[in-house]
Scaffold this active site. Structure first.
Site, PDB file in Angstrom:
ATOM      1  N   SER A 210       0.836  -1.186   0.000  1.00 15.33           N
ATOM      2  CA  SER A 210       0.000   0.000   0.000  1.00 15.33           C
ATOM      3  C   SER A 210       0.884   1.255   0.000  1.00 15.33           C
ATOM      4  O   SER A 210       1.730   1.406  -0.870  1.00 15.33           O
ATOM      5  CB  SER A 210      -0.942  -0.053   1.211  1.00 15.33           C
ATOM      6  OG  SER A 210      -1.981   0.858   1.067  1.00 15.33           O
ATOM      7  N   ASP A 376      -8.849  -6.766  -4.201  1.00 14.17           N
ATOM      8  CA  ASP A 376      -8.540  -5.391  -3.773  1.00 14.17           C
ATOM      9  C   ASP A 376      -9.311  -4.390  -4.636  1.00 14.17           C
ATOM     10  O   ASP A 376      -9.042  -4.253  -5.828  1.00 14.17           O
ATOM     11  CB  ASP A 376      -7.023  -5.171  -3.905  1.00 14.17           C
ATOM     12  CG  ASP A 376      -6.550  -3.867  -3.259  1.00 14.17           C
ATOM     13  OD1 ASP A 376      -7.368  -2.944  -3.097  1.00 14.17           O
ATOM     14  OD2 ASP A 376      -5.345  -3.795  -2.931  1.00 14.17           O
ATOM     15  N   HIS A 405      -8.132  -5.308   0.023  1.00 14.56           N
ATOM     16  CA  HIS A 405      -6.839  -4.628   0.139  1.00 14.56           C
ATOM     17  C   HIS A 405      -6.062  -5.071   1.382  1.00 14.56           C
ATOM     18  O   HIS A 405      -4.855  -5.315   1.329  1.00 14.56           O
ATOM     19  CB  HIS A 405      -7.084  -3.117   0.158  1.00 14.56           C
ATOM     20  CG  HIS A 405      -5.846  -2.309   0.283  1.00 14.56           C
ATOM     21  ND1 HIS A 405      -4.863  -2.299  -0.670  1.00 14.56           N
ATOM     22  CD2 HIS A 405      -5.409  -1.478   1.278  1.00 14.56           C
ATOM     23  CE1 HIS A 405      -3.888  -1.493  -0.291  1.00 14.56           C
ATOM     24  NE2 HIS A 405      -4.189  -0.989   0.886  1.00 14.56           N
TER      25      HIS A 405
HETATM   26  N1  LIG Z   1      -5.026  -1.003   6.835  1.00 14.91           N
HETATM   27  C1  LIG Z   1      -3.839  -0.287   6.464  1.00 14.91           C
HETATM   28  C2  LIG Z   1      -4.082   0.702   5.386  1.00 14.91           C
HETATM   29  C3  LIG Z   1      -4.263   0.144   4.096  1.00 14.91           C
HETATM   30  O1  LIG Z   1      -3.102   0.098   3.380  1.00 14.91           O
HETATM   31  C4  LIG Z   1      -3.333   0.578   7.562  1.00 14.91           C
HETATM   32  O2  LIG Z   1      -4.100   0.906   8.457  1.00 14.91           O
HETATM   33  O3  LIG Z   1      -2.180   0.966   7.508  1.00 14.91           O
END
Ligand SMILES: N[C@@H](CCO)C(=O)O
Ligand SMILES: CC(=O)SCCNC(=O)CCNC(=O)[C@H](O)C(C)(C)COP(=O)(O)OP(=O)(O)OC[C@H]1O[C@@H](n2cnc3c(N)ncnc32)[C@H](O)[C@@H]1OP(=O)(O)O
Length: 425
Positions: A210, A376, A405
């Site tokens: 991400s 995703d 995701h």
């Molecule tokens: N769930 C992830 C964000 C998504 O990439 C976080 O809270 O860092």
């Protein structure tokens, strides 16, 4: 699809409020460490100095010794891509394993939006949450500290020890609204300065998902000669209109919270926890899938509540679930950091001022692995396909997940296999 209920609905869901503030904690008395009353205590006090010794024997990682490992380096000033300069930048980091004599066994792990340097280990002092990739680092795990020296830092603009909006500016007051706009490239520049300070020239691998994948890729483009392998999970070469669109209501939710005070809330006795909680709710829905939420929660009422009574506070179970995630983030994260990091993600475009995405990616010499999660909806697999096609040396890998995701965080076995294969190449 049958979604495994990894976390059955909480019978005690009533403990989660509709807003982000937990009962018994008045606004401004958050336990997050970023609330106005406690914020100053959150500023790291580690003994930092440029060029501090990389831990060798004492830094050897072992299970059961997860806390108190965070260290800090002052990297000095940083000129920012969009103008301005941060005159004193501190980066918090953790390490696992030992740097070998030839200094070629370093793996840099990049966290996502609300992650931090605590990739592996228990929660405890200095670590509000357990390691976010706990199954990946450790003896006999895909990244074995007997072989690799793992470095993970808290991102520039964050709130877990590195310089960010809740840190003190040179005038001794919190940066707040004065904290400048930072880009993913600025964040990578700060990490490069950290590695310089640690005497690390080369990365055997940089890996992230991400927002962490954005930094991993930016490393491979900005510093091609320093990166041997690059693993980009659930990410993209540039933020798309859809991703930016999902971020906009999140940014507005925080900015329009009356407690935001234009970003200068640290000394007001209040903080925009409701806005941050709302932002997390919006984001969390995009991190998961329609089928997971439908199959997991259906139309169930939260235990002891009746969502069909007009004017009452009854919730569906899925609402209670979102309330829970909202409150949990608001207790551990700073709203200004959430804003600045979201803006940084929106800035992400490896092609900016480099003749476009393809021209930028053609510079990459690292052995790359581009990984997507099949479900995703935020970083759809087509973006990974595009990235894979444009990289000179790339392997395409896939995670199968019911969870969307967040699969890059949840499907640790699959992620582990992909990392092991990349490291073996
Ligand atoms: N769930 C992830 C964000 C998504 O990439 C976080 O809270 O860092
Ligand atoms: C884990 C961390 O936060 S580490 C810090 C760095 N973090 C990161 O980088 C990622 C941030 N974390 C995340 O994005 C998420 O927490 C994930 C992806 C790791 C968690 O995914 P999952 O394990 O699938 O958790 P899931 O989304 O099912 O949520 C479980 C929580 O919801 C709660 N829950 C489930 N149903 C309900 C309900 N009906 N009402 C209220 N709460 C509920 C569970 O009790 C559980 O609570 P807990 O996490 O406080 O123990």
């Amino acid at each position: 699809m049958t979604v495994t209920d990894r976390h059955p609905a909480r019978p005690d869901g009533a403990a989660d409020t509709h807003g982000a503030v937990v009962p018994g904690q008045a606004s401004g008395q958050t336990t997050s460490g970023y609330g106005p009353t406690s914020r100053l205590r959150s500023v790291p006090t580690g003994t930092a100095s440029r060029g501090e010794e990389v831990p060798r024997s004492s830094g050897a990682w072992h299970e059961g010794d997860p806390v108190g490992q965070r260290r800090f380096v002052d990297i000095g000033g940083l000129d920012l891509e969009r103008g301005g300069r941060l005159s004193q930048v501190r980066i918090a980091y953790e390490t696992w394993g030992t740097l070998n004599a030839s200094r070629d066994n370093v793996i840099l792990v990049e966290h996502a939006l609300t992650g931090d340097s605590h990739v592996s280990g228990e929660a405890g002092p200095g670590h509000p949450s357990p390691g976010w990739w706990n199954a990946l680092i450790g003896a006999g795990r895909p990244v074995d500290p007997d072989e690799w020296f793992v470095v993970a830092s808290n991102v520039l603009g964050g709130c877990q020890g590195s310089t960010g909006p809740s840190s003190l500016a040179p005038d001794g007051r919190p940066w707040g609204s004065r904290f400048p706009y930072v880009t993913v490239r600025d964040q990578v520049a700060a990490e490069a300065a950290l590695l310089d300070a640690l005497g690390i020239d080369r990365l055997a691998a940089v890996v992230g998902g991400s927002m962490g994948g954005m930094r991993a890729l930016e490393w491979a483009v900005t510093e091609p000669e320093r990166v041997d392998r690059c693993l980009v999970l659930a990410s993209t070469a540039y933020a798309t209109a859809d991703q930016i669109a999902w971020c906009q209501p999140q940014l507005l939710a925080i900015r329009q919270d009356p407690d935001f005070a234009g970003g200068d809330y640290y000394e007001t006795g209040r903080s925009p926890e409701n806005g941050l909680g709302l932002a997390r709710r919006i984001a969390h829905i995009t991190y998961r899938t329609e089928t997971e939420l439908s199959e997991r929660f259906g139309r169930e009422a939260q235990l002891g509540e009746d969502p069909l009574r007009a004017g009452d506070r009854g919730r569906f179970a899925v609402e209670s679930y979102l309330d829970h995630h909202a409150g949990k983030l608001a207790r551990r994260f700073d709203a200004n950091s959430y804003l600045r990091l979201t803006e940084a993600m929106n800035s992400h475009d490896v092609g900016r001022d480099r003749g476009g995405v393809e021209a930028a990616l053609s510079r990459v010499s690292a052995d790359c692995t581009v990984v997507s999660v099949d479900t995703d909806r935020l970083y759809p697999p087509r973006l990974s396909d595009e990235l894979h096609r444009a990289l000179p040396r790339s392997t395409r890998a896939h995670i199968t997940s019911d969870y969307g995701h967040d699969g890059f965080l949840i499907e640790e076995d699959q992620v582990g296999e992909i990392i092991s294969e990349a490291l073996a190449r």
